[in-house]
Motif scaffolding. Sequence first.
Motif, short mmCIF file in Angstrom:
data_model
loop_
_atom_site.label_atom_id
_atom_site.label_comp_id
_atom_site.label_asym_id
_atom_site.label_seq_id
_atom_site.Cartn_x
_atom_site.Cartn_y
_atom_site.Cartn_z
N ASP A 1 -0.17 11.88 -3.40
CA ASP A 1 0.56 11.93 -4.44
C ASP A 1 -0.11 12.60 -5.66
N LEU A 2 -1.62 12.27 -5.76
CA LEU A 2 -2.14 12.78 -6.70
C LEU A 2 -2.19 14.33 -6.71
N LYS A 3 -2.41 14.84 -5.38
CA LYS A 3 -2.44 16.35 -5.17
C LYS A 3 -1.10 16.91 -5.71
N ASP A 4 0.06 16.29 -5.22
CA ASP A 4 1.27 16.81 -5.64
C ASP A 4 1.36 16.75 -7.12
N TYR A 5 0.84 15.81 -7.92
CA TYR A 5 1.07 15.85 -9.18
C TYR A 5 0.17 16.85 -9.95
N ILE A 6 -1.01 17.19 -9.29
CA ILE A 6 -1.89 18.37 -9.82
C ILE A 6 -1.00 19.77 -9.69
N ARG A 7 -0.60 19.90 -8.46
CA ARG A 7 0.21 21.11 -8.54
C ARG A 7 1.26 21.35 -9.22
N ALA A 8 2.04 19.89 -9.33
CA ALA A 8 3.18 20.11 -10.45
C ALA A 8 2.97 20.33 -11.81
N HIS A 9 1.87 19.97 -12.31
CA HIS A 9 1.41 20.06 -13.79
C HIS A 9 0.54 21.13 -14.00
N GLU A 10 -0.21 21.52 -12.98
CA GLU A 10 -1.24 22.80 -13.27
C GLU A 10 -0.65 24.13 -12.92
N THR A 11 -0.55 25.21 -13.75
CA THR A 11 0.10 26.56 -13.37
C THR A 11 -0.99 26.93 -12.16
N GLU B 1 0.78 -1.13 -0.12
CA GLU B 1 0.04 -0.05 0.07
C GLU B 1 1.08 1.20 -0.01
N GLU B 2 1.97 1.17 0.72
CA GLU B 2 2.78 2.37 0.83
C GLU B 2 3.47 2.69 -0.47
N ALA B 3 3.59 1.53 -1.41
CA ALA B 3 4.30 1.56 -2.47
C ALA B 3 3.48 2.18 -3.68
N GLN B 4 2.09 2.40 -3.57
CA GLN B 4 1.15 2.68 -4.24
C GLN B 4 0.96 4.23 -4.46
N PHE B 5 0.46 4.76 -5.61
CA PHE B 5 0.55 6.24 -5.80
C PHE B 5 -0.86 6.26 -4.71
N SER B 6 -0.50 7.46 -4.16
CA SER B 6 -1.71 7.92 -2.93
C SER B 6 -2.35 9.24 -3.36
N TRP B 7 -3.55 9.55 -2.73
CA TRP B 7 -4.03 10.60 -3.15
C TRP B 7 -3.33 11.91 -2.73
N GLN C 1 -6.98 2.34 -7.33
CA GLN C 1 -6.13 3.30 -8.38
C GLN C 1 -7.29 3.48 -9.61
N GLU C 2 -8.06 3.02 -9.64
CA GLU C 2 -8.99 3.23 -10.61
C GLU C 2 -10.00 4.53 -10.35
N LEU C 3 -10.47 4.44 -9.10
CA LEU C 3 -11.14 5.58 -8.64
C LEU C 3 -10.28 6.77 -8.60
N MET C 4 -8.95 6.81 -8.32
CA MET C 4 -8.01 7.94 -8.32
C MET C 4 -7.88 8.55 -9.85
N ALA D 1 -5.35 28.35 -2.78
CA ALA D 1 -5.57 27.49 -3.96
C ALA D 1 -5.39 26.06 -3.31
N ASP D 2 -4.59 25.63 -2.43
CA ASP D 2 -4.43 24.43 -1.99
C ASP D 2 -6.03 23.99 -1.45
N SER D 3 -6.52 24.92 -0.77
CA SER D 3 -7.89 24.55 -0.17
C SER D 3 -8.97 24.48 -1.19
N LEU D 4 -8.90 25.11 -2.16
CA LEU D 4 -9.86 24.92 -3.59
C LEU D 4 -9.48 23.72 -3.91
N LEU D 5 -8.23 23.53 -4.15
CA LEU D 5 -7.71 21.94 -4.72
C LEU D 5 -8.44 20.94 -3.83
N GLU D 6 -8.31 20.93 -2.66
CA GLU D 6 -8.77 19.93 -1.76
C GLU D 6 -10.11 19.90 -1.83
#
Length: 253
Positions: free
Chosen positions: A68-78, A60-66, A139-142, A115-120
């Motif tokens: 991680d998903l927020k970090d991904y959005i922050r990194a790829h959305e201006t 479970e710890e090795a899987q992509f987490s929620w 992972q499908e849900l994510m 902006a973080d609060s809006l993302l959440e």
Amino acid sequence: MDTFHKRLLLPTLLLCLCVFGAFQSPNWAEVRSALHQTFTPDSLLADTLSESEALATASEEAQFSWEDLKDYIRAHETLLTKPRACSGGYMSIGYGHVLTAKDKALYKGITAAQADSLLEHDLGLARSWVESQLDLAPQELMAITHFCYAFGSSKLRKSTLFQKLKNGEPIEQELARWVHVNGRPNAYLKKQREFEANLFYGRMPKPLRPVEPLLDEQDGMQEEQTQSQAAAEDTEKADSLETTQAQMLDNKH
């Protein structure tokens, strides 16, 4: 029985009695009990279950987490701290939050924390809607939550993608269709759909560390100007202090 064997018989009997007596002592009894308890089927089963639970936790710890998903959005959305029209023609702010009539206060601008609060908030709404409509693995849900966050629940509900998800059909080719802006393929949207497909099918590795969010160019320039202005003010204060000290020394002399 010859004389030699008769002589060995008595010492052998005495040795057997000594060994038997030692084995019956309390210490040997405790050893036998401990050995019995250690190798019972129940204890072996418990050890096996503990190892399985440890492996499951590590998996479970090795899987992509929620997170991680927020970090991904922050990194790829201006990150937009002020409203701007997106490629779809909608006014947005933060990490892709579409502004509505209820968001009048946001038109004045927001901070990175807001902006973080809006993302959440927006990601939570998308996740709740997807969970209420589809029976998906974590992972499908994510992955579909990320899609819903990008396009909205209304478009997802009316799409062929939604029907295929309902029917349990493969969706990778269907995701690949959602990459156009004004009828033209878009490289950024293509990467987003590839990310969702990899996440959906368990091909997305857990990132090693979060990536810094992208700043709006204007906001970045303003931040640089602010830092430069602060540095200039510090230099001016230092020069003023040196001048004052020099005047005090002249007055003493």
